[in-house]
Design a protein around this motif. Structure first.
Motif, short mmCIF file in Angstrom:
data_model
loop_
_atom_site.label_atom_id
_atom_site.label_comp_id
_atom_site.label_asym_id
_atom_site.label_seq_id
_atom_site.Cartn_x
_atom_site.Cartn_y
_atom_site.Cartn_z
N ILE A 106 16.32 87.12 -41.09
CA ILE A 106 16.37 86.32 -42.31
C ILE A 106 16.25 87.24 -43.52
CG2 ILE A 106 15.35 84.41 -43.59
CD1 ILE A 106 14.07 83.49 -40.97
N GLY A 107 17.19 87.13 -44.44
CA GLY A 107 17.11 87.90 -45.66
C GLY A 107 16.05 87.36 -46.61
N SER A 108 15.30 88.26 -47.20
CA SER A 108 14.26 87.86 -48.14
C SER A 108 14.85 87.18 -49.37
CB SER A 108 13.47 89.09 -48.58
OG SER A 108 12.63 88.78 -49.67
N PRO A 109 14.20 86.12 -49.88
CA PRO A 109 14.67 85.48 -51.11
C PRO A 109 14.22 86.21 -52.37
CG PRO A 109 12.79 84.29 -50.24
CD PRO A 109 13.10 85.36 -49.24
N ASP A 110 13.48 87.30 -52.20
CA ASP A 110 13.01 88.12 -53.32
C ASP A 110 14.01 89.25 -53.56
OD1 ASP A 110 11.75 89.81 -55.11
OD2 ASP A 110 9.82 89.78 -54.08
N SER A 111 14.68 89.25 -54.70
CA SER A 111 15.72 90.25 -54.95
C SER A 111 15.19 91.67 -54.97
CB SER A 111 16.43 89.94 -56.28
OG SER A 111 15.54 90.07 -57.37
N SER A 112 13.88 91.85 -55.20
CA SER A 112 13.32 93.21 -55.20
C SER A 112 13.34 93.84 -53.82
CB SER A 112 11.89 93.19 -55.75
OG SER A 112 11.01 92.49 -54.86
N ASN A 113 13.56 93.03 -52.78
CA ASN A 113 13.65 93.56 -51.42
C ASN A 113 15.08 93.95 -51.04
OD1 ASN A 113 10.87 93.29 -50.71
ND2 ASN A 113 11.17 91.07 -50.55
N TRP A 114 15.99 93.85 -52.00
CA TRP A 114 17.37 94.27 -51.81
C TRP A 114 17.62 95.40 -52.82
CZ3 TRP A 114 20.78 90.89 -48.75
CH2 TRP A 114 20.16 89.73 -48.28
N PRO A 115 17.53 96.66 -52.43
CA PRO A 115 17.64 97.77 -53.39
C PRO A 115 18.94 97.73 -54.18
CG PRO A 115 16.89 98.56 -51.25
CD PRO A 115 17.29 97.13 -51.06
N VAL A 116 18.92 98.37 -55.33
CA VAL A 116 20.09 98.48 -56.19
C VAL A 116 20.72 99.85 -55.96
CG1 VAL A 116 20.88 98.55 -58.58
CG2 VAL A 116 19.16 96.87 -57.88
N ILE A 117 22.03 99.87 -55.72
CA ILE A 117 22.74 101.11 -55.40
C ILE A 117 23.95 101.26 -56.32
CG2 ILE A 117 21.97 101.10 -52.99
CD1 ILE A 117 24.70 100.00 -52.18
N ASP A 118 24.59 102.44 -56.23
CA ASP A 118 25.74 102.73 -57.07
C ASP A 118 26.91 101.81 -56.76
OD1 ASP A 118 24.43 104.81 -58.32
OD2 ASP A 118 25.21 106.35 -56.96
N PRO A 119 27.78 101.57 -57.73
CA PRO A 119 28.99 100.80 -57.45
C PRO A 119 29.93 101.59 -56.54
CG PRO A 119 29.09 101.72 -59.65
CD PRO A 119 27.70 102.01 -59.14
N LEU A 120 30.84 100.89 -55.91
CA LEU A 120 31.84 101.56 -55.10
C LEU A 120 32.80 102.34 -56.00
CD1 LEU A 120 32.68 98.60 -52.69
CD2 LEU A 120 31.46 100.70 -52.08
N PRO A 121 33.16 103.56 -55.62
CA PRO A 121 34.06 104.35 -56.48
C PRO A 121 35.43 103.72 -56.67
CG PRO A 121 33.72 105.42 -54.35
CD PRO A 121 32.72 104.31 -54.44
N SER A 122 35.88 102.92 -55.71
CA SER A 122 37.19 102.28 -55.85
C SER A 122 37.13 101.00 -56.69
CB SER A 122 37.77 101.96 -54.46
OG SER A 122 36.89 101.12 -53.73
N TYR A 123 35.95 100.63 -57.13
CA TYR A 123 35.78 99.47 -58.01
C TYR A 123 35.28 99.87 -59.39
CZ TYR A 123 36.59 96.17 -54.20
OH TYR A 123 37.17 95.44 -53.18
N GLY A 124 34.55 100.97 -59.49
CA GLY A 124 34.10 101.46 -60.78
C GLY A 124 32.92 100.73 -61.38
N ARG A 125 32.52 99.65 -60.75
CA ARG A 125 31.42 98.81 -61.23
C ARG A 125 31.11 97.81 -60.14
NH1 ARG A 125 33.43 93.98 -65.01
NH2 ARG A 125 32.21 92.85 -63.46
N GLY A 126 30.06 97.04 -60.32
CA GLY A 126 29.83 95.94 -59.41
C GLY A 126 30.97 94.93 -59.50
N ARG A 127 31.23 94.23 -58.43
CA ARG A 127 32.36 93.30 -58.43
C ARG A 127 32.14 92.15 -59.40
NH1 ARG A 127 35.74 90.67 -59.42
NH2 ARG A 127 37.61 90.06 -58.29
N GLU A 128 30.90 91.75 -59.61
CA GLU A 128 30.63 90.63 -60.50
C GLU A 128 30.19 91.07 -61.90
OE1 GLU A 128 29.02 86.97 -58.13
OE2 GLU A 128 27.76 88.70 -57.68
N LEU A 129 29.43 92.15 -61.96
CA LEU A 129 28.83 92.59 -63.21
C LEU A 129 29.03 94.09 -63.38
CD1 LEU A 129 25.45 90.66 -62.95
CD2 LEU A 129 27.31 90.15 -64.54
N PRO A 130 29.13 94.58 -64.61
CA PRO A 130 29.19 96.04 -64.82
C PRO A 130 27.94 96.71 -64.26
CG PRO A 130 29.78 94.84 -66.82
CD PRO A 130 29.24 93.82 -65.86
N GLY A 131 28.12 97.97 -63.83
CA GLY A 131 26.96 98.73 -63.36
C GLY A 131 26.77 98.66 -61.86
#
Length: 475
Positions: free
Chosen positions: A109-134
């Motif tokens: 079960i995935g945690s409902p707390d977003s802090s338990n899902w680390p933040v990583i670099d965007p994919l180089p073929s997308y240049g940013r997150g798919r939904e939001l910049p960065g």
């Protein structure tokens, strides 16, 4: 309801008949891969302090177990077994030569707390997150630069608990792009099989920059109104086999991608040699099988057969736009049954959505050698909308042996395309009509150079059986 159920049962019988007439050829790319690879070393997640009560957070237990098993990577690999229970966790990363195996009554079960899902670099073929910049959130199960990885089970479950993420999306309170359930990057010899995935925050299965990937015997579930819960998304990847899966979700069942606008063009990592067979899908917001819209690195050599698409917005869809560049070519889709689908076939040349304003508006995609044949549909709203781009006609679009029971008085709408059709009911648009004596060339799903002369087809079985089904439905 009884009539609809009767028609649907008849359609399934018809599909079985069609499968015997046009047997599909699965891709040979993954024929030597299997989920039953023997691992000489095995541990259970409870040995590392995990508690399967659905409350205790087990991220450290998964991380520590996998760290320990890394010492066996050069000794035949290892298995991490997850027994019956509800195992709450944040994101964790796999290693090479590992099998992650779930008991039939195990639920990660995935945690409902977003802090338990680390933040990583965007994919180089997308240049940013798919939904939001960065940046973007890391997937629940993640891997980078791996080889020989198996994620499997006796139909155990991986539940992303996506509802909280969907609320953040709808309320525009996300700080980063939502995470997938499984994402493997730059990896090879991957098997994902015999599991149920449900309620993903975003896309479910995302192999990106991968090769030799086998995805089979999966059930993927999400509410039909859940945003962007794509089923299986091979992305800038090669030699991919997807087969025997059932997907019911809020977006595309299976969608092939290869990068977004100038980032995908620059990264230049195509998707190719992709085999898709024996898929049943239902989606309110997407297509049974889709290509794009992110296809800037190129997509080619795709063969999809024996598809069942029910209660869906689109059956088959190709999405692109000016600025994408790249290409989609040598695509063969055959042996498709549809029931209660709003639009059977759609090719869109003006899909929009760009990562930023720096894309080249003159980077036009090349869409060619697309063959769709042996399709039957009941209760279809519109047969097809096929729209190219001004100055960039989509070419060699071939549609044959297609019979659709269509509700619209204007079943086809075509512009800026070139191609051929044969034995299509209702009769296809002018841009696809041809004199069969001219023997136009259409892609036949073989090798990259394989083409065939499209001779007159003498397969009345699809239309005649469709007529029989329609008579049955009126009883």
């Amino acid at each position: 309801m009884r009539r609809s159920a009767s028609v649907f049962r008849a359609l399934l019988v018809f599909t079985a008949i069609v499968e015997t007439q046009w047997p599909g050829v699965s891709g040979i790319y993954c024929k030597d891969m299997a989920s039953g690879v023997y691992r000489p070393h095995s541990v259970t997640i409870t040995e590392f302090g995990a508690v399967g009560d659905g409350v205790a957070l087990n991220t450290k237990a998964f991380q520590n177990a996998i760290f320990y098993l890394n010492s066996f990577a050069d000794k035949g690999g290892a298995q991490l077994f997850v027994p019956a229970g509800r195992w709450l966790t944040g994101s964790f990363s796999l290693i090479s030569h590992l099998t992650l195996s779930l008991d039939k009554d195990a639920v990660i079960i995935g945690s409902p707390d977003s802090s338990n899902w680390p933040v990583i670099d965007p994919l180089p073929s997308y240049g940013r997150g798919r939904e939001l910049p960065g940046e973007r959130h890391q997937s629940l199960i993640f891997g980078y630069n791996l080889t020989d990885v198996i994620i499997t089970g006796a139909n155990g479950t991986i539940d992303g608990q996506g509802a909280v993420w969907w609320d953040w999306f709808h309320n525009h309170t996300l700080n980063y792009t939502r995470p997938h359930l499984v994402e493997l990057m730059y990896s090879t010899n991957v098997v994902i099989s015999n599991l149920t995935f449900k309620n993903s925050p975003f896309w479910n299965i995302h192999p990106v920059y991968c090769s030799q990937v086998l995805v089979e015997h999966l059930t993927i579930l999400a509410p039909l109104d859940s945003p962007n819960t794509d089923g299986i998304n091979p992305d800038s990847s090669t030699n991919i086999c997807i087969k025997h899966c059932y997907v019911r979700n809020g977006d595309d069942v299976i969608v092939i991608k290869s990068g977004w606008d100038e980032y995908g063009i620059s990264f230049a990592h195509p998707s190719s040699n992709i085999s898709i067979t024996n898929i049943t899908g239902e989606t309110r917001g997407g297509a049974g099988i889709a290509i794009g819209s992110e296809m800037s690195g190129g997509i080619s050599e795709v063969r999809a057969e024996r598809l069942r698409i029910v209660n869906s917005l689109h059956g088959i869809r190709i999405k692109t736009a000016p600025g994408r560049g790249g290409y989609v070519r040598n695509v063969y889709i055959a042996d498709v049954s549809m029931h209660n689908v709003s639009m059977a076939i759609r090719i869109t040349g003006n899909y929009g959505e760009h990562p930023d304003n720096n894309y080249d508006r003159n980077a036009l995609p090349m869409i060619s050698n697309i063959t769709i044949e042996n399709v039957v549909g009941i209760n279809v709203g519109i047969a097809g909308i096929l729209e190219g781009i001004e100055g960039d006609n989509f070419s060699s679009i071939c549609i044959s042996n297609v019979s659709l029971s269509v509700q619209s008085m204007h079943p086809w709408n075509c512009s800026l395309i070139q191609g051929y059709s044969n034995s299509v009911i209702p009769e296809s648009c002018d841009q696809l009509r041809t004199d069969c004596g001219q023997t136009p060339v259409c892609y036949n799903g073989g090798s990259p150079s394989a083409v065939r002369a499209q001779a007159p087809m003498h397969k009345p079985s699809t239309s005649s059986l469709l007529n029989s089904l329609l008579k049955l439905s009126s009883l």
